[in-house]
Design a protein around this motif. Structure first.
Motif, mmCIF file in Angstrom:
data_model
loop_
_atom_site.group_PDB
_atom_site.id
_atom_site.type_symbol
_atom_site.label_atom_id
_atom_site.label_comp_id
_atom_site.label_asym_id
_atom_site.label_seq_id
_atom_site.Cartn_x
_atom_site.Cartn_y
_atom_site.Cartn_z
ATOM 1 N N GLY A 20 13.274 1.716 -32.830
ATOM 2 C CA GLY A 20 13.421 3.468 -32.511
ATOM 3 C C GLY A 20 14.465 3.525 -31.562
ATOM 4 O O GLY A 20 14.942 3.068 -30.896
ATOM 5 N N GLY A 21 14.619 4.926 -31.171
ATOM 6 C CA GLY A 21 15.618 4.905 -30.459
ATOM 7 C C GLY A 21 15.219 6.076 -29.034
ATOM 8 O O GLY A 21 15.853 6.705 -28.535
ATOM 9 N N GLU A 22 14.321 6.336 -28.962
ATOM 10 C CA GLU A 22 12.947 7.018 -28.426
ATOM 11 C C GLU A 22 12.827 6.597 -26.477
ATOM 12 O O GLU A 22 13.260 5.054 -26.117
ATOM 13 N N ARG A 23 12.715 7.085 -25.500
ATOM 14 C CA ARG A 23 12.922 7.012 -24.205
ATOM 15 C C ARG A 23 11.570 6.716 -23.606
ATOM 16 O O ARG A 23 10.367 7.423 -23.988
ATOM 17 N N ILE A 24 11.160 5.405 -23.618
ATOM 18 C CA ILE A 24 9.858 5.117 -22.709
ATOM 19 C C ILE A 24 9.400 4.400 -21.464
ATOM 20 O O ILE A 24 9.868 3.992 -21.480
ATOM 21 N N LEU A 25 8.579 5.627 -20.797
ATOM 22 C CA LEU A 25 8.188 4.616 -19.471
ATOM 23 C C LEU A 25 6.888 3.874 -19.406
ATOM 24 O O LEU A 25 5.979 3.906 -20.541
ATOM 25 N N ILE A 26 7.506 2.990 -18.916
ATOM 26 C CA ILE A 26 6.661 1.697 -18.572
ATOM 27 C C ILE A 26 6.291 1.570 -17.680
ATOM 28 O O ILE A 26 6.900 1.564 -16.779
ATOM 29 N N VAL A 27 4.498 1.527 -17.416
ATOM 30 C CA VAL A 27 4.267 1.644 -15.801
ATOM 31 C C VAL A 27 3.183 0.147 -16.002
ATOM 32 O O VAL A 27 2.160 -0.059 -16.614
ATOM 33 N N ASP A 28 4.189 -0.695 -15.148
ATOM 34 C CA ASP A 28 2.775 -2.223 -14.413
ATOM 35 C C ASP A 28 3.191 -2.712 -13.755
ATOM 36 O O ASP A 28 4.593 -2.320 -12.746
ATOM 37 N N ASP A 29 2.246 -3.053 -12.622
ATOM 38 C CA ASP A 29 2.468 -3.784 -11.062
ATOM 39 C C ASP A 29 2.508 -4.605 -11.009
ATOM 40 O O ASP A 29 3.711 -4.908 -10.521
ATOM 41 N N GLU A 30 3.050 -5.105 -12.083
ATOM 42 C CA GLU A 30 3.501 -6.970 -12.741
ATOM 43 C C GLU A 30 4.991 -6.706 -12.978
ATOM 44 O O GLU A 30 4.862 -5.957 -13.870
ATOM 45 N N THR A 31 5.635 -7.146 -11.964
ATOM 46 C CA THR A 31 7.370 -6.638 -12.403
ATOM 47 C C THR A 31 8.219 -7.882 -13.717
ATOM 48 O O THR A 31 8.586 -7.006 -14.312
ATOM 49 N N ASP A 32 7.487 -8.969 -13.586
ATOM 50 C CA ASP A 32 7.611 -9.715 -14.930
ATOM 51 C C ASP A 32 6.815 -9.068 -16.579
ATOM 52 O O ASP A 32 8.101 -9.749 -16.745
ATOM 53 N N ILE A 33 5.881 -8.234 -16.067
ATOM 54 C CA ILE A 33 5.572 -8.118 -17.857
ATOM 55 C C ILE A 33 6.348 -6.993 -17.661
ATOM 56 O O ILE A 33 6.403 -6.544 -18.732
ATOM 57 N N ALA A 34 6.418 -5.805 -17.257
ATOM 58 C CA ALA A 34 7.653 -5.079 -16.681
ATOM 59 C C ALA A 34 8.541 -5.281 -17.395
ATOM 60 O O ALA A 34 9.132 -4.563 -18.630
ATOM 61 N N ASP A 35 9.685 -6.084 -16.912
ATOM 62 C CA ASP A 35 10.417 -6.578 -16.851
ATOM 63 C C ASP A 35 10.388 -7.004 -18.374
ATOM 64 O O ASP A 35 11.716 -6.656 -19.469
ATOM 65 N N MET A 36 9.195 -8.103 -19.514
ATOM 66 C CA MET A 36 9.507 -8.451 -20.218
ATOM 67 C C MET A 36 9.814 -7.283 -21.327
ATOM 68 O O MET A 36 9.728 -7.621 -23.291
ATOM 69 N N LEU A 37 8.139 -6.592 -21.395
ATOM 70 C CA LEU A 37 8.443 -4.811 -22.113
ATOM 71 C C LEU A 37 9.333 -4.646 -22.305
ATOM 72 O O LEU A 37 9.902 -4.438 -23.502
ATOM 73 N N SER A 38 10.260 -4.433 -21.223
ATOM 74 C CA SER A 38 11.121 -3.693 -21.339
ATOM 75 C C SER A 38 12.677 -3.554 -21.667
ATOM 76 O O SER A 38 13.374 -3.567 -22.813
ATOM 77 N N ILE A 39 12.722 -5.311 -22.055
ATOM 78 C CA ILE A 39 13.569 -6.147 -22.411
ATOM 79 C C ILE A 39 13.361 -5.946 -24.066
ATOM 80 O O ILE A 39 14.309 -5.871 -24.751
ATOM 81 N N GLY A 40 12.216 -6.827 -24.224
ATOM 82 C CA GLY A 40 11.779 -6.190 -25.293
ATOM 83 C C GLY A 40 12.308 -5.296 -26.048
ATOM 84 O O GLY A 40 12.798 -4.961 -27.584
ATOM 85 N N LEU A 41 11.295 -4.096 -25.746
ATOM 86 C CA LEU A 41 11.452 -2.507 -26.152
ATOM 87 C C LEU A 41 13.445 -2.018 -26.904
ATOM 88 O O LEU A 41 13.414 -1.956 -27.516
#
Length: 151
Positions: A20-41
């Motif tokens: 997809g091309g949508e803009r997603i806001l990811i909120v997670d206090d665990e930096t590693d989890i937020a980064d992993m999800l962000s990179i994957g998406l």
């Protein structure tokens, strides 16, 4: 007849309908989890903004509520829970699709989330391709297989 070329791969890339091309806001206090999800998406074509503090995420959202097509948030975070963040976001933009993720198996998140406008729920750990499937289903008006039923 021109056929699109298909490159064999190791199965690491999900089918195109996960993209997809949508803009997603990811909120997670665990930096590693937020980064992993962000990179994957992002690998699947999404434009992501990752924030590790729910109050900062709310401030960023409040500045430009139309900037995001969907929010993915953790439940247990210092300062604001995911459900409280969702409630405040929905006060600003009621129709915004949201996905709640939690590493806790207390059962309350799924039930409470449905009452607070959560469109899908994922149990951590989450995989970016699974979440991408949930994103597509939520944005297309269907529930995620592992998520809350819609309607």
């Amino acid at each position: 007849v021109d056929q699109p070329s298909v490159q064999p791969d190791s199965g690491a890339s999900p089918p195109a309908d996960f993209h997809g091309g949508e803009r997603i806001l990811i909120v997670d206090d665990e930096t590693d989890i937020a980064d992993m999800l962000s990179i994957g998406l992002e690998r699947l074509g999404y434009d992501t903004v990752s924030v590790n503090d729910p109050n900062q995420a709310l401030a960023a959202f409040s500045e430009d509520p139309a900037a995001f097509d969907l929010v993915i948030t953790d439940q247990v975070m210092p300062g604001l829970t995911g459900l409280e963040l969702i409630r405040r976001i929905k006060e600003i933009r009621p129709g915004l699709p949201v996905i709640l993720c939690s590493g806790y198996r207390d059962g309350a998140n799924r039930e409470a989330g449905g009452d607070q406008g959560v469109d899908a729920f994922f149990q951590k750990p989450v995989d970016a391709s699974d979440v991408a499937t949930g994103i597509r289903r939520v944005l297309e008006g269907r529930s995620a297989e592992s998520g809350l039923p819609l309607g």
